[in-house]
Design an enzyme around this catalytic site. Structure first.
Site, short mmCIF file in Angstrom:
data_model
loop_
_atom_site.label_atom_id
_atom_site.label_comp_id
_atom_site.label_asym_id
_atom_site.label_seq_id
_atom_site.Cartn_x
_atom_site.Cartn_y
_atom_site.Cartn_z
N HIS A 173 0.83 -1.22 0.00
CA HIS A 173 0.00 0.00 0.00
C HIS A 173 0.86 1.27 0.00
O HIS A 173 0.52 2.26 0.63
CB HIS A 173 -0.95 0.04 1.20
CG HIS A 173 -1.96 -1.07 1.23
ND1 HIS A 173 -3.23 -0.95 0.73
CD2 HIS A 173 -1.87 -2.36 1.70
CE1 HIS A 173 -3.88 -2.09 0.90
NE2 HIS A 173 -3.08 -2.96 1.48
N ASN A 184 -10.24 -3.00 2.45
CA ASN A 184 -9.93 -3.00 1.02
C ASN A 184 -11.21 -2.79 0.22
O ASN A 184 -12.30 -2.85 0.77
CB ASN A 184 -9.31 -4.35 0.61
CG ASN A 184 -7.85 -4.46 0.99
OD1 ASN A 184 -7.16 -3.46 1.18
ND2 ASN A 184 -7.36 -5.68 1.07
N HIS A 216 -3.97 0.94 12.03
CA HIS A 216 -3.75 -0.34 12.73
C HIS A 216 -5.11 -0.96 13.06
O HIS A 216 -5.89 -0.35 13.79
CB HIS A 216 -2.95 -0.08 14.01
CG HIS A 216 -2.75 -1.29 14.85
ND1 HIS A 216 -2.68 -2.56 14.33
CD2 HIS A 216 -2.59 -1.43 16.18
CE1 HIS A 216 -2.50 -3.42 15.30
NE2 HIS A 216 -2.45 -2.77 16.44
FE1 HDE Z 1 -2.50 -4.86 5.43
N1 HDE Z 1 -0.69 -4.07 5.91
N2 HDE Z 1 -1.84 -6.67 6.01
N3 HDE Z 1 -4.26 -5.71 4.83
N4 HDE Z 1 -3.17 -3.08 4.85
C1 HDE Z 1 -0.33 -2.77 5.75
O1 HDE Z 1 0.80 -1.50 7.37
C2 HDE Z 1 -0.75 -6.92 6.76
C3 HDE Z 1 -4.59 -7.02 4.91
C4 HDE Z 1 -4.42 -2.77 4.43
O2 HDE Z 1 -3.27 3.44 4.02
C5 HDE Z 1 1.00 -2.46 6.37
O3 HDE Z 1 1.10 0.68 7.76
C6 HDE Z 1 -0.69 -8.29 7.13
C7 HDE Z 1 -6.00 -7.19 4.73
C8 HDE Z 1 -4.50 -1.39 4.06
O4 HDE Z 1 -1.65 3.28 5.47
C9 HDE Z 1 1.41 -3.79 7.02
C10 HDE Z 1 -1.79 -8.87 6.55
C11 HDE Z 1 -6.49 -5.95 4.51
C12 HDE Z 1 -3.22 -0.88 4.29
C13 HDE Z 1 0.25 -4.69 6.65
C14 HDE Z 1 -2.50 -7.86 5.85
C15 HDE Z 1 -5.39 -5.03 4.57
C16 HDE Z 1 -2.42 -1.96 4.78
C17 HDE Z 1 1.98 -1.81 5.45
C18 HDE Z 1 -2.19 -10.34 6.59
C19 HDE Z 1 -7.94 -5.57 4.22
C20 HDE Z 1 -2.74 0.53 4.04
C21 HDE Z 1 2.05 -0.36 5.87
C22 HDE Z 1 -2.56 -10.76 7.83
C23 HDE Z 1 -8.82 -5.87 5.32
C24 HDE Z 1 -3.02 1.43 5.20
C25 HDE Z 1 1.28 -0.29 7.08
C26 HDE Z 1 -2.61 2.84 4.87
C27 HDE Z 1 -1.08 -1.83 5.15
C28 HDE Z 1 0.20 -5.96 7.07
C29 HDE Z 1 -3.67 -8.11 5.10
C30 HDE Z 1 -5.57 -3.63 4.35
C31 HDE Z 1 2.75 -4.34 6.65
C32 HDE Z 1 0.38 -8.94 7.97
C33 HDE Z 1 -6.76 -8.52 4.78
C34 HDE Z 1 -5.70 -0.65 3.52
O5 HDE Z 1 1.47 -3.64 8.40
#
Ligand code: HDE
Length: 709
Positions: free
Chosen positions: A81, A154, A345
């Site tokens: 993202h 999402n 978060h």
């Molecule tokens: Fe994320 N995801 N994600 N994700 N995600 C990040 O956090 C992660 C997942 C989503 O505009 C990171 O600050 C793991 C699902 C959005 O700043 C990180 C898993 C969904 C955004 C991270 C998922 C999301 C992130 C990278 C599997 C929809 C952007 C930068 C368990 C429900 C937020 C950050 C923004 C961002 C980890 C799966 C949505 C690395 C470990 C499912 C919208 O922490």
């Protein structure tokens, strides 16, 4: 466009968060130049030298400070993202949700809770294009009186994997390949499809990713989903399973694939520009907030596991209850300070909202704070203005890089006697967060429940629910993506995997990529359909659509002025495009300003095209190579097209109507044009009212799929 800084806006419109941000906002305009330490400077163009042709002196503190700061301006981009765009707004609930949750921001319809939303793509780097095929992030921070609540979702309701421990593997597979850092922001490569072939739980999400949902027309026209199952808990401690939805008031609409690739070159900022301009012009994006609720006792009454993040709860089975609305009404003052530094978060919750044992959610609860430590440089990122809670913060956490708060007093530990044991824990009556007292029992195992093992039936449900056009687009998407995959084995494996979704789909995929189709393909026996999944059933509106108006010197004046007025009245945005930018003259000498030229404007950047009449104007457009291409492209992208009088000649030159009737020379060309779906023509200026009405109705339809290309 001149923007009004936040602190000059109508105070009645500003939220508690706006006011908090004002304390950190600085307006440098009209001020004297200083160092970071407030010293006024006489010059910032010349370094301090020993003689005007001599070496720069170490003593030049201003040079050193300016250059050092510049050298360190970049921070790591988000690991996923990375490319995003954000805006401020507010949320209001429609009615008290007391029965289901005690969350304070969901009780009082008169309360406006400030929000900041960041939309994003997932796989590409910060500088990649907006319109790539990808999932879009839809992350909302609610600055509630009880602390920040982050809904980090999402634009698709399911995910590629079921257990967070697989996330690094999935992301490594989808990102550019490690040996050559290619391709940028694209799933069309071997490692992603290798992952898909080996991890069949991704099948349902892949169906979404191959659909046109992967390239929204606008962030204002896409849904948002919390994806996971959360819990609502009320004052009595009773819980409901809940899934969260954002429904765009303008409906869900997408681009078409060919268009996305062209837009990526013509305007890589397409989606962010759209959001920015809509907010600047007062067309505030609105999203209704929806919840699906399941009673605790009904947890096991479904033929899927309600904790499985690769499953939806079909809306026809569990209706979406719309409980509030979010309005985005303010652009950022500074992209880096706000959009880049915001840290979401999923673990930031408020009383009344709790987690479930969804194994994907559980892992996310670790990752998001952890990742900020590197990205934002330490543990104090919650003090960055955009991340600050509007609820007061009191605890014994101290120090660390870039600590802003100056905590007074002798104690920084619990329990203490020197400060009367404060800050003290709050009771639940005082708003203290209490975790839902779910009973948990089990052996420590590295396993997944058998109830997560059905990887296909909802992928089939998605496929079954698509219109024919949507199905065709999905099949072409597979052809494109797999067509870029070098390994024939991987291509074949994907065909084999998707034959579990639907053999006819698999056969169609195989046909385009030289793979072996399933023998004697039959449609899946799963016949369930969910109409809510098809974008064709979404709300339609002409509001904020962008029309390209083509004209040159000698245009018919009423055909331009009356039709563009009708656009304006219908909330449609029109750009006047001519051969050159600047004033153009009508038949009777009236001048209007062409705000775009054929060099700066392209058909793919508009929702519709209108060609005004006037012999001289249309002849000038016909003599130029671009206008016919402009119209042809709009035609091929199924967009509404209209012309009055001589304007129809340009449509015919673009080949519009050529296939509508045959043989072309035997028929009246105007009749041929009128027979094309989404094409509106008028002979002359005598009935511009009904002409405009018909065209605006065609614009509201967005695309005209019945058109024969
Ligand atoms: Fe994320 N995801 N994600 N994700 N995600 C990040 O956090 C992660 C997942 C989503 O505009 C990171 O600050 C793991 C699902 C959005 O700043 C990180 C898993 C969904 C955004 C991270 C998922 C999301 C992130 C990278 C599997 C929809 C952007 C930068 C368990 C429900 C937020 C950050 C923004 C961002 C980890 C799966 C949505 C690395 C470990 C499912 C919208 O922490």
């Amino acid at each position: 466009m001149t923007r009004q800084p936040n602190d000059e806006r109508d105070p009645k419109q500003s939220t508690a968060k706006d006011r908090q941000l004002n304390d950190f906002t600085v307006d440098d305009r009209g001020q004297k130049l200083t160092t970071n330490h407030g010293l006024r400077l006489t010059d910032t163009e010349h370094s301090l030298k020993a003689g005007d042709r001599g070496p720069t002196l170490m003593e030049d503190f201003h040079f050193r400070e300016k250059m050092t700061h510049f050298d360190h301006e970049r921070i790591p981009e988000r690991v996923v993202h990375a490319r995003g765009f954000g805006a401020h707004g507010y949320f209001q609930v429609y009615e008290p949700m007391t029965k289901y949750t005690k969350a304070k921001f969901l009780q009082d319809p008169s309360v406006r809770t400030p929000v900041f939303v960041r939309f994003s793509t997932v796989a590409g780097s910060r500088g990649s294009a907006d319109t790539v095929r990808d999932v879009r992030g839809f992350a909302t921070k609610f600055y509630t009186e009880e602390g920040n609540y982050d809904l980090v979702g999402n634009n698709m309701p399911v995910f590629f994997i079921q257990d967070a421990i697989k996330f690094p593997d999935f992301v490594h597979a989808v990102k550019p390949e490690p040996h050559n850092e290619m391709p940028q922001a694209s799933t069309a490569h071997d490692t992603l499809w290798d992952f898909v072939g080996q991890n069949t739980e991704s099948a349902h999400m892949i169906m979404w990713a191959m659909s046109d949902r992967s390239f929204p027309r606008s962030y204002r026209m896409m849904e948002g989903f919390g994806v996971h199952t959360f819990r609502f808990v009320n004052e009595q401690g009773e819980a409901h399973f809940v899934k969260f939805h954002w429904k765009p008031v303008l409906g869900v609409h997408s681009l078409v694939w060919d268009e996305t690739q062209k837009v990526a070159g013509k305007d890589p900022d397409f989606n962010r520009r759209d959001l920015w301009e809509a907010i600047e012009s007062g067309n505030y994006p609105e999203f209704e907030f929806g919840v699906q609720l399941i009673k605790e006792e009904d947890e096991f009454n479904f033929d899927f596991d309600i904790l499985d993040p690769t499953k939806i709860w079909p809306e026809e089975l569990v209706p979406v209850k719309l409980i509030g609305k979010m309005t985005l009404n303010r652009n950022t003052d500074n992209f880096f300070a706000e959009t880049e530094q915001i840290a979401f978060h999923p673990g930031h919750v408020v009383p009344g909202i709790d987690f479930t044992n969804d194994p994907l959610l559980q892992g996310r609860l670790f990752s998001y704070t952890d990742t900020q430590l590197t990205r934002l440089g330490g543990p104090n990122f919650h003090e960055i203005p955009i991340n600050r809670s509007v609820a007061p913060v009191h605890n014994n956490q101290r120090d660390g890089m870039h600590r802003m708060t100056i905590n007074r007093g002798q104690t920084s530990y619990h329990k203490n006697s020197l400060s009367g044991n404060t800050p003290e824990p709050a009771s639940t009556a005082e708003g203290g967060y209490e975790h839902y007292t779910e009973k948990v029992e089990g052996r420590k195992v590295r396993q997944r429940s058998d109830s997560f093992k059905d990887h296909y039936s909802q992928a089939t449900l998605f496929w079954n629910s698509m219109s024919d056009v949507e199905k065709d687009h999905i099949v072409s998407a597979f052809h494109f993506e797999l067509g870029k995959v070098q390994s024939k084995e991987i291509r074949q494996r994907v065909v084999d995997v998707f034959s579990n979704v639907d053999e006819v789909l698999a056969a169609r995929i195989a046909e385009g990529i030289g793979a072996v189709p399933p023998a004697d393909p039959k449609p899946s026996p799963v016949t369930l359909v969910s109409p809510a999944l098809s974008m064709m059933n979404s709300a339609k509106s002409p509001l904020t659509r962008k029309v390209a108006v083509l004209a040159a010197d000698g245009f018919q004046e009423a055909e331009l002025s009356e039709v563009t007025k009708a656009f304006k009245d219908a909330g449609i945005v029109a750009d006047l495009i001519s051969i050159r930018q600047g004033p153009i003259k009508g038949q009777d000498g009236r001048e209007v300003e062409a705000n775009q030229s054929l060099l700066t404007a392209d058909s793919v950047l508009y929702d519709a095209v209108y060609v005004a009449g006037g012999r001289k104007s249309v002849d000038a457009l016909l003599a130029h190579p671009k206008p016919a291409v402009f119209v042809k492209e709009a035609f091929q992208h199924f967009k509404p097209i209209a012309a009055v009088g001589e304007g129809a000649d340009l449509l015919l030159a673009a080949g519009v109507g050529a296939k509508a009737v045959a043989p072309a020379d035997a028929v009246d060309p105007a009749a041929a044009l009128a027979a094309v779906p989404g094409v509106v023509v008028a002979q002359d200026a005598s009935a511009l009212g009904s002409f405009s009405e018909a065209f605006i109705a065609a614009i509201a339809e967005h695309r005209h799929w019945a058109r024969v290309l």
